[in-house]
Motif scaffolding. Structure first.
Motif, PDB file in Angstrom:
ATOM      1  N   LYS A 120       0.762  -1.152   0.001  1.00 50.97           N
ATOM      2  CA  LYS A 120      -0.035  -0.024   0.088  1.00 50.97           C
ATOM      3  C   LYS A 120       0.879   1.208  -0.243  1.00 50.97           C
ATOM      4  O   LYS A 120       1.909   1.308   0.655  1.00 50.97           O
ATOM      5  N   LYS A 121       0.698   2.246  -0.921  1.00 50.94           N
ATOM      6  CA  LYS A 121       1.268   3.620  -0.852  1.00 50.94           C
ATOM      7  C   LYS A 121       0.349   4.662  -0.588  1.00 50.94           C
ATOM      8  O   LYS A 121      -0.878   4.851  -1.358  1.00 50.94           O
ATOM      9  N   PHE A 122       0.461   5.496   0.461  1.00 52.85           N
ATOM     10  CA  PHE A 122      -0.440   6.517   0.794  1.00 52.85           C
ATOM     11  C   PHE A 122      -0.464   7.463  -0.040  1.00 52.85           C
ATOM     12  O   PHE A 122       0.343   7.748  -0.761  1.00 52.85           O
ATOM     13  N   PRO A 123      -1.799   8.030  -0.308  1.00 52.65           N
ATOM     14  CA  PRO A 123      -3.183   7.466   0.358  1.00 52.65           C
ATOM     15  C   PRO A 123      -3.980   6.637  -0.474  1.00 52.65           C
ATOM     16  O   PRO A 123      -4.596   6.039   0.197  1.00 52.65           O
ATOM     17  N   SER A 124      -3.686   6.525  -1.735  1.00 49.53           N
ATOM     18  CA  SER A 124      -4.759   5.795  -2.391  1.00 49.53           C
ATOM     19  C   SER A 124      -4.044   4.777  -3.588  1.00 49.53           C
ATOM     20  O   SER A 124      -4.758   4.571  -4.726  1.00 49.53           O
ATOM     21  N   ARG A 125      -2.825   4.225  -3.383  1.00 49.72           N
ATOM     22  CA  ARG A 125      -2.281   3.533  -4.491  1.00 49.72           C
ATOM     23  C   ARG A 125      -1.664   2.097  -3.968  1.00 49.72           C
ATOM     24  O   ARG A 125      -1.553   1.832  -2.786  1.00 49.72           O
ATOM     25  N   LEU A 126      -2.083   1.176  -4.960  1.00 47.63           N
ATOM     26  CA  LEU A 126      -1.527  -0.027  -4.743  1.00 47.63           C
ATOM     27  C   LEU A 126      -0.373  -0.620  -5.747  1.00 47.63           C
ATOM     28  O   LEU A 126      -0.461  -0.291  -6.711  1.00 47.63           O
ATOM     29  N   LYS A 127       0.842  -1.159  -5.124  1.00 43.37           N
ATOM     30  CA  LYS A 127       1.835  -1.644  -6.008  1.00 43.37           C
ATOM     31  C   LYS A 127       1.852  -3.179  -5.634  1.00 43.37           C
ATOM     32  O   LYS A 127       1.969  -3.845  -4.715  1.00 43.37           O
ATOM     33  N   ILE A 128       1.409  -3.769  -6.859  1.00 46.53           N
ATOM     34  CA  ILE A 128       1.218  -5.404  -6.883  1.00 46.53           C
ATOM     35  C   ILE A 128       2.582  -5.853  -7.960  1.00 46.53           C
ATOM     36  O   ILE A 128       2.574  -5.617  -9.056  1.00 46.53           O
ATOM     37  N   GLU A 129       3.421  -6.528  -7.410  1.00 45.75           N
ATOM     38  CA  GLU A 129       4.397  -7.357  -8.084  1.00 45.75           C
ATOM     39  C   GLU A 129       4.259  -8.870  -7.886  1.00 45.75           C
ATOM     40  O   GLU A 129       3.911  -9.376  -6.741  1.00 45.75           O
ATOM     41  N   MET A 130       4.382  -9.588  -8.994  1.00 46.50           N
ATOM     42  CA  MET A 130       3.975 -11.142  -8.897  1.00 46.50           C
ATOM     43  C   MET A 130       5.005 -11.553  -9.914  1.00 46.50           C
ATOM     44  O   MET A 130       5.763 -11.077 -10.774  1.00 46.50           O
ATOM     45  N   GLU A 131       5.285 -12.853  -9.479  1.00 43.33           N
ATOM     46  CA  GLU A 131       6.135 -13.790 -10.401  1.00 43.33           C
ATOM     47  C   GLU A 131       5.152 -15.049 -10.814  1.00 43.33           C
ATOM     48  O   GLU A 131       4.524 -15.628 -10.145  1.00 43.33           O
ATOM     49  N   GLU A 132       5.178 -15.124 -12.022  1.00 44.82           N
ATOM     50  CA  GLU A 132       4.347 -16.228 -12.702  1.00 44.82           C
ATOM     51  C   GLU A 132       4.868 -17.713 -12.508  1.00 44.82           C
ATOM     52  O   GLU A 132       6.296 -17.745 -12.751  1.00 44.82           O
ATOM     53  N   ARG A 133       4.105 -18.896 -12.581  1.00 50.22           N
ATOM     54  CA  ARG A 133       4.805 -19.912 -12.873  1.00 50.22           C
ATOM     55  C   ARG A 133       5.331 -20.343 -14.134  1.00 50.22           C
ATOM     56  O   ARG A 133       4.465 -19.821 -15.010  1.00 50.22           O
ATOM     57  N   ASN A 134       6.222 -21.181 -14.503  1.00 53.86           N
ATOM     58  CA  ASN A 134       6.546 -21.505 -15.947  1.00 53.86           C
ATOM     59  C   ASN A 134       5.985 -22.739 -16.091  1.00 53.86           C
ATOM     60  O   ASN A 134       6.027 -23.836 -15.444  1.00 53.86           O
ATOM     61  N   LEU A 135       5.209 -22.990 -17.259  1.00 54.48           N
ATOM     62  CA  LEU A 135       4.547 -24.040 -17.851  1.00 54.48           C
ATOM     63  C   LEU A 135       5.427 -24.987 -18.428  1.00 54.48           C
ATOM     64  O   LEU A 135       6.073 -24.369 -19.459  1.00 54.48           O
ATOM     65  N   ILE A 136       6.032 -26.070 -17.694  1.00 53.03           N
ATOM     66  CA  ILE A 136       7.018 -26.767 -18.234  1.00 53.03           C
ATOM     67  C   ILE A 136       6.327 -27.996 -19.146  1.00 53.03           C
ATOM     68  O   ILE A 136       6.864 -28.439 -20.170  1.00 53.03           O
ATOM     69  N   LEU A 137       5.262 -28.728 -18.401  1.00 61.04           N
ATOM     70  CA  LEU A 137       4.720 -29.857 -19.042  1.00 61.04           C
ATOM     71  C   LEU A 137       3.234 -30.050 -18.562  1.00 61.04           C
ATOM     72  O   LEU A 137       2.717 -29.497 -17.592  1.00 61.04           O
TER      73      LEU A 137
END
Length: 286
Positions: A120-137
């Motif tokens: 959460k970043k004051f007053p009204s912001r969201l910072k969302i970081e993600m890492e995706e799974r790698n489809l291997i098989l």
């Protein structure tokens, strides 16, 4: 005390009372006004903090979603922010927003998310970081197939259309044992997964042979795998031995003992034993 003095004393007390009463009234009025102002200030503060748009999350910064569409993520996030606690307080309020809960909900809805961080970043912001799974098989058993990542984690059940629309050939491993695949569990060892994804390139590079992308195993617990060449015969492999060593053995066998014209007569080559190789021709064992 003389009568005149009594009258003077009584008049003095009466005058003091007249002075005290107005002072008390003024104090009471000031206290009342102060209470009213405090109440108004508190009401405005509560409204500003909990009900106004001042602390309403209205800016979401997404990073790391390479294959998950941002539109789908934003819709899911907006649904979370529009929900309410006790039908009164908005979950989209900066104060009430539970970052950990939002992380869990998004991972539940989007199985491809491996890691996620909501800040959460004051007053009204969201910072969302993600890492995706790698489809291997894809791992299939008794007709059901699942997405498998590099750690052998079955993160989602796959339907036929999803398997066809991956933008390229993906290995499909069929478990002949019929053992159940449980979504949300590690069903293959990471070293087994790593071995499987190296097979195609290693075989083609060293021998020139092309193999189909549908592999088989009699039991995934055994960590063995059977691949079929485009010429129609099989190669049996064991992930307990380095793929480089197995492919070298295969190359040596093909160069020294089996003439190229005989490859179409092969049924299989078995490389599952260390320092040993077995092969079978159609109609007989050699």
């Amino acid at each position: 005390m003389k009568t005149g003095e009594k009258k003077q004393h009584w008049a003095k007390k009466k005058e003091e009372k007249k002075i005290i009463v107005p002072k008390f009234r003024n104090f009471f009025r000031l206290a009342t006004v102060s209470h009213i102002l405090t109440f108004i200030f508190g009401a405005v503060l509560i409204y500003s903090l909990f009900f106004s748009d001042f602390l309403r999350i209205n800016d979401v910064d997404l990073t790391g979603n390479n294959s998950i569409p941002s539109e789908q993520l934003n819709t899911a996030i907006e649904n979370e922010l529009n929900a309410k606690y006790w039908k009164i307080f908005s979950r989209g309020n900066f104060i009430f927003l539970n970052s950990s809960k939002l992380e869990r909900n998004l991972k539940t809805q989007f199985k491809k998310i491996k890691k996620i961080s909501v800040e959460k970043k004051f007053p009204s912001r969201l910072k969302i970081e993600m890492e995706e799974r790698n489809l291997i098989l894809f791992l299939c058993s008794r007709g059901d197939c699942y997405f498998i990542d590099e750690n052998g984690y079955a993160y989602k059940k796959a339907n036929s259309s999803e398997m066809e629309n991956q933008g390229g050939p993906i290995v499909k491993l069929i478990d002949g044992s019929g053992k159940d695949i449980n979504e949300g569990e590690y069903v293959l060892l990471p070293r087994y997964v790593d071995f499987i994804i190296k097979i195609e390139e290693a075989v083609k590079t060293e021998t020139g042979l092309e193999i189909l992308n549908e592999y088989r195993t009699e039991s995934r617990i055994s960590e063995e795998v059977i691949v079929q060449t485009k010429k129609g015969w099989d190669i049996y492999l064991n992930s307990k031995f380095p793929i480089e060593k197995s492919v070298y053995t295969l190359k040596t066998l093909l160069n020294r003992q089996i003439m190229l014209k005989e490859l179409n007569d092969l049924e299989y080559i078995d490389l599952r034993s260390e320092n040993k190789v077995f092969y079978r021709m159609i109609g007989g064992v050699v």
